[in-house]
Write a protein that holds these residues in place. Structure first.
Motif, PDB file in Angstrom:
ATOM      1  N   VAL A 304      20.871 -19.928   5.471  1.00 23.66           N
ATOM      2  CA  VAL A 304      20.336 -18.749   6.149  1.00 23.66           C
ATOM      3  C   VAL A 304      21.186 -18.387   7.365  1.00 23.66           C
ATOM      4  N   SER A 305      21.492 -19.377   8.198  1.00 20.72           N
ATOM      5  CA  SER A 305      22.239 -19.098   9.431  1.00 20.72           C
ATOM      6  C   SER A 305      23.661 -18.645   9.131  1.00 20.72           C
ATOM      7  N   SER A 306      24.293 -19.244   8.126  1.00 20.37           N
ATOM      8  CA  SER A 306      25.661 -18.869   7.783  1.00 20.37           C
ATOM      9  C   SER A 306      25.726 -17.458   7.206  1.00 20.37           C
ATOM     10  N   ASN A 307      24.842 -17.171   6.275  1.00 24.10           N
ATOM     11  CA  ASN A 307      24.895 -15.866   5.615  1.00 24.10           C
ATOM     12  C   ASN A 307      24.460 -14.713   6.509  1.00 24.10           C
ATOM     13  N   ALA A 308      23.721 -15.012   7.564  1.00 21.81           N
ATOM     14  CA  ALA A 308      23.379 -13.950   8.515  1.00 21.81           C
ATOM     15  C   ALA A 308      24.646 -13.351   9.113  1.00 21.81           C
ATOM     16  N   MET A 309      25.657 -14.185   9.316  1.00 20.39           N
ATOM     17  CA  MET A 309      26.932 -13.706   9.852  1.00 20.39           C
ATOM     18  C   MET A 309      27.674 -12.876   8.816  1.00 20.39           C
ATOM     19  N   ASN A 310      27.592 -13.262   7.547  1.00 22.96           N
ATOM     20  CA  ASN A 310      28.206 -12.457   6.488  1.00 22.96           C
ATOM     21  C   ASN A 310      27.569 -11.069   6.417  1.00 22.96           C
ATOM     22  N   ASP A 311      26.245 -11.028   6.515  1.00 23.54           N
ATOM     23  CA  ASP A 311      25.543  -9.741   6.479  1.00 23.54           C
ATOM     24  C   ASP A 311      25.932  -8.869   7.671  1.00 23.54           C
ATOM     25  N   TYR A 312      26.052  -9.503   8.834  1.00 22.90           N
ATOM     26  CA  TYR A 312      26.400  -8.775  10.050  1.00 22.90           C
ATOM     27  C   TYR A 312      27.793  -8.156   9.930  1.00 22.90           C
ATOM     28  N   SER A 313      28.767  -8.977   9.547  1.00 25.04           N
ATOM     29  CA  SER A 313      30.136  -8.478   9.432  1.00 25.04           C
ATOM     30  C   SER A 313      30.279  -7.488   8.278  1.00 25.04           C
ATOM     31  N   GLY A 314      29.546  -7.716   7.206  1.00 27.55           N
ATOM     32  CA  GLY A 314      29.570  -6.773   6.101  1.00 27.55           C
ATOM     33  C   GLY A 314      29.070  -5.407   6.520  1.00 27.55           C
ATOM     34  N   SER A 315      28.071  -5.378   7.390  1.00 28.17           N
ATOM     35  CA  SER A 315      27.536  -4.096   7.856  1.00 28.17           C
ATOM     36  C   SER A 315      28.557  -3.351   8.708  1.00 28.17           C
ATOM     37  N   LEU A 316      29.332  -4.081   9.506  1.00 27.62           N
ATOM     38  CA  LEU A 316      30.376  -3.447  10.312  1.00 27.62           C
ATOM     39  C   LEU A 316      31.518  -2.938   9.433  1.00 27.62           C
ATOM     40  N   ALA A 317      31.835  -3.687   8.367  1.00 28.06           N
ATOM     41  CA  ALA A 317      32.901  -3.264   7.455  1.00 28.06           C
ATOM     42  C   ALA A 317      32.532  -1.959   6.762  1.00 28.06           C
ATOM     43  N   LEU A 318      31.271  -1.831   6.363  1.00 25.36           N
ATOM     44  CA  LEU A 318      30.847  -0.615   5.663  1.00 25.36           C
ATOM     45  C   LEU A 318      30.938   0.595   6.584  1.00 25.36           C
ATOM     46  N   GLN A 319      30.608   0.414   7.848  1.00 32.59           N
ATOM     47  CA  GLN A 319      30.769   1.514   8.800  1.00 32.59           C
ATOM     48  C   GLN A 319      32.246   1.846   9.014  1.00 32.59           C
ATOM     49  N   THR A 320      33.101   0.835   9.000  1.00 25.91           N
ATOM     50  CA  THR A 320      34.525   1.051   9.243  1.00 25.91           C
ATOM     51  C   THR A 320      35.151   1.963   8.200  1.00 25.91           C
ATOM     52  N   VAL A 321      34.705   1.846   6.957  1.00 24.57           N
ATOM     53  CA  VAL A 321      35.286   2.687   5.904  1.00 24.57           C
ATOM     54  C   VAL A 321      34.773   4.124   5.987  1.00 24.57           C
ATOM     55  N   GLY A 322      33.820   4.386   6.894  1.00 23.29           N
ATOM     56  CA  GLY A 322      33.354   5.745   7.103  1.00 23.29           C
ATOM     57  C   GLY A 322      31.961   6.042   6.590  1.00 23.29           C
ATOM     58  N   VAL A 323      31.273   5.036   6.062  1.00 24.55           N
ATOM     59  CA  VAL A 323      29.902   5.249   5.586  1.00 24.55           C
ATOM     60  C   VAL A 323      28.983   5.347   6.805  1.00 24.55           C
ATOM     61  N   ARG A 324      28.337   6.468   6.964  1.00 21.52           N
ATOM     62  CA  ARG A 324      27.523   6.714   8.168  1.00 21.52           C
ATOM     63  C   ARG A 324      26.095   6.223   7.964  1.00 21.52           C
ATOM     64  N   VAL A 325      26.003   4.915   7.922  1.00 25.75           N
ATOM     65  CA  VAL A 325      24.717   4.239   7.778  1.00 25.75           C
ATOM     66  C   VAL A 325      24.546   3.320   8.970  1.00 25.75           C
ATOM     67  N   ARG A 326      23.369   3.296   9.560  1.00 25.19           N
ATOM     68  CA  ARG A 326      23.130   2.430  10.711  1.00 25.19           C
ATOM     69  C   ARG A 326      23.371   0.980  10.338  1.00 25.19           C
ATOM     70  N   ARG A 327      23.884   0.216  11.295  1.00 18.75           N
ATOM     71  CA  ARG A 327      24.287  -1.161  11.015  1.00 18.75           C
ATOM     72  C   ARG A 327      23.167  -2.001  10.393  1.00 18.75           C
ATOM     73  N   PRO A 328      21.924  -1.980  10.875  1.00 15.48           N
ATOM     74  CA  PRO A 328      20.880  -2.789  10.229  1.00 15.48           C
ATOM     75  C   PRO A 328      20.647  -2.421   8.768  1.00 15.48           C
ATOM     76  N   VAL A 329      20.731  -1.129   8.439  1.00 15.12           N
ATOM     77  CA  VAL A 329      20.544  -0.703   7.050  1.00 15.12           C
ATOM     78  C   VAL A 329      21.673  -1.238   6.177  1.00 15.12           C
ATOM     79  N   SER A 330      22.885  -1.183   6.690  1.00 19.23           N
ATOM     80  CA  SER A 330      24.039  -1.678   5.947  1.00 19.23           C
ATOM     81  C   SER A 330      23.929  -3.173   5.682  1.00 19.23           C
ATOM     82  N   ALA A 331      23.384  -3.928   6.632  1.00 18.18           N
ATOM     83  CA  ALA A 331      23.197  -5.366   6.439  1.00 18.18           C
ATOM     84  C   ALA A 331      22.250  -5.651   5.278  1.00 18.18           C
ATOM     85  N   VAL A 332      21.242  -4.833   5.119  1.00 21.10           N
ATOM     86  CA  VAL A 332      20.307  -4.995   4.004  1.00 21.10           C
ATOM     87  C   VAL A 332      21.012  -4.747   2.670  1.00 21.10           C
ATOM     88  N   VAL A 333      21.888  -3.756   2.620  1.00 20.85           N
ATOM     89  CA  VAL A 333      22.611  -3.437   1.388  1.00 20.85           C
ATOM     90  C   VAL A 333      23.463  -4.626   0.941  1.00 20.85           C
TER      91      VAL A 333
END
Length: 459
Positions: A304-333
């Motif tokens: 749980v603790s390790s993958n929380a970081m993957n979700d966090y960084s994944g959400s930032l990556a999705l925003q970086t490519v230009g997807v205009r989704v709020r960071r918490p929503v992207s983490a869920v995806v």
């Protein structure tokens, strides 16, 4: 609402204001203002220790025994690979305090609009690591509670998603607690393993096969530690700009090396006895009962603790490519897609799929590191400082970075060794995998040529 306001609303948002501020962080990829910076570099020790002392590291260590390496030779190989992978991560982590920016958003400096490609790869990378780690967490919880595997995986993913959504400060606090929990558990596990399990010291491979196995196992170890390179400054971007760079570097190297080397060494010592059912093997090794149940619970919590970081960084990556989704929503995806990948990995030949995913998800990282490192050296020569947003707004081409990145990835292909594909050079070298090293050198060299040819005086 105009485009600028929309961008600020999506990529900005609420930030933690101080240590212990555990409210939801909605802030995305926008740089962190100096007024919101806090914390000490020692945080990097725990944030990179706890998420890596997991069953993923232990299971990776068992691969060394399968390659014919004895404990002494395998230990040297994993230490070499782990340190070589940790050094670039630590170097990139020092960029967070200087810029207040996460790693993929910083990659916009060399890549410009072409950052879409590494951004999408990083997003997929986060999902893959969710699967690699979540697999063991779901398996451990299934054995602990007697529930179906798919249900326990869902429970683990929901918990990790909650931490990832809460964001930076909660992640740091969780990792500080988990550092103590996992350290105690692994001390008990180490004592039990070394006291009642025969450790094979002699190598079963010899000659050129032994050399090839040594290189391949060191590459597996390197793939684990360097996998954090595309995340590195995500978890240092709130540190003040006055943070000591040597301290930040040292704590990051220490956190990565201690955790990965400890876990992999245990797997190497246990050998093939843990290769098929890792979590069940750990529980049995501790004698089952209460101690075995505690082991399964700790394995679940570390996932749980390790993958929380993957979700966090994944959400930032999705925003970086230009997807205009709020960071918490992207983490869920990211979490939802990882669920399907875990179920696939759990079916069939786990060991083979695990090794393939472990290596394949990281082959792109050295070429990425080669490009961003050369770019950083050029921009910061003679101690130059810069504003990230102003620098990104400057008219510069992104194709040199993309071309060098793709060249590095292509150059690595003949040196790869997986069960899916073995390159001709790797086969000739008795399955030694040198793709990570070749990819880094090739991309860095070509991008350095491009920057020299296209260099303009810094403003």
């Amino acid at each position: 609402m105009d485009r600028t306001a929309l961008t600020a609303k999506v990529f900005g948002g609420r930030m933690p204001a101080r240590a212990g501020d555990l409210a939801v962080e909605s802030h995305g990829i926008a740089p962190i203002p100096e007024a919101n910076r806090f914390g000490r570099p020692v945080r990097l020790l725990t944030v990179f220790f706890a998420p890596n002392l997991t069953m993923t590291a232990v299971f990776s260590g068992t691969l060394g025994a399968g390659l014919g390496l004895g404990f002494r030779t395998g230990l040297i190989a994993l230490l070499v690979g782990t340190v070589l992978g940790a050094v670039p991560v630590a170097y990139l982590a020092t960029w967070g305090p200087l810029t207040g920016t996460a790693q993929l958003p910083l990659a916009r400096l060399p890549f410009r609009r072409t950052v879409v490609l590494p951004g999408l790869v990083q997003w997929a990378n986060s999902i893959a690591w969710d699967a690699l780690v979540g697999l063991f967490g779901g398996d451990a919880l299934a054995q602990l509670l007697g529930l179906p595997f798919w249900l326990t995986v869902a429970i683990v993913l929901v918990l990790q998603c909650a931490v990832g959504v809460l964001g930076y400060e909660v992640i740091h606090r969780v990792q500080a607690v988990m550092t103590a929990v996992t350290a105690v558990f692994f001390v008990v596990l180490t004592i039990r393993l070394l006291g009642g399990h025969p450790v094979v010291v002699a190598d079963s491979a010899s000659g050129a096969d032994l050399a090839g196995a040594f290189i391949l196992f060191s590459t597996i170890a390197l793939s684990l530690s360097i996998s954090w390179a595309s995340y590195a400054s995500d978890f240092s971007r709130y540190l003040p700009p006055t943070t000591s760079r040597p301290a930040a570097f040292a704590y990051t190297v220490l956190g990565l090396t201690l955790s990965f080397a400890w876990g992999e060494a245990l797997g190497l010592a246990a050998g093939q006895s843990l290769a098929d059912q890792t979590t069940a093997g750990i529980s049995a090794l501790l004698g089952g009962g209460v101690l075995g149940a505690i082991a399964l619970l700790v394995i679940t919590l570390t996932a749980v603790s390790s993958n929380a970081m993957n979700d966090y960084s994944g959400s930032l990556a999705l925003q970086t490519v230009g997807v205009r989704v709020r960071r918490p929503v992207s983490a869920v995806v990211v979490t939802v897609i990882a669920f399907a990948l875990i179920l696939w990995m759990h079916s069939g030949d786990l060991a083979s799929k695990f090794e393939d995913v472990l290596l394949i998800v990281g082959y792109w990282i050295p070429p990425f590191v080669g490009v961003v490192t050369i770019d950083w050296w050029v921009r910061t020569r003679r101690g130059r400082r810069f504003d990230v947003l102003a620098e990104v707004a400057r008219p510069e081409p992104g194709w040199p970075a993309l071309a060098a990145f793709l060249f590095g990835c292509a150059a690595a292909v003949p040196f790869m060794n997986t069960s899916i594909y073995t390159g001709p050079v790797a086969a000739a070298l008795h399955n030694a995998d040198l793709a990570y090293y070749v990819g880094f050198v090739a991309s860095a060299a070509l991008y350095a040529v491009f920057r020299t040819a296209l260099r303009k005086p810094a403003r």
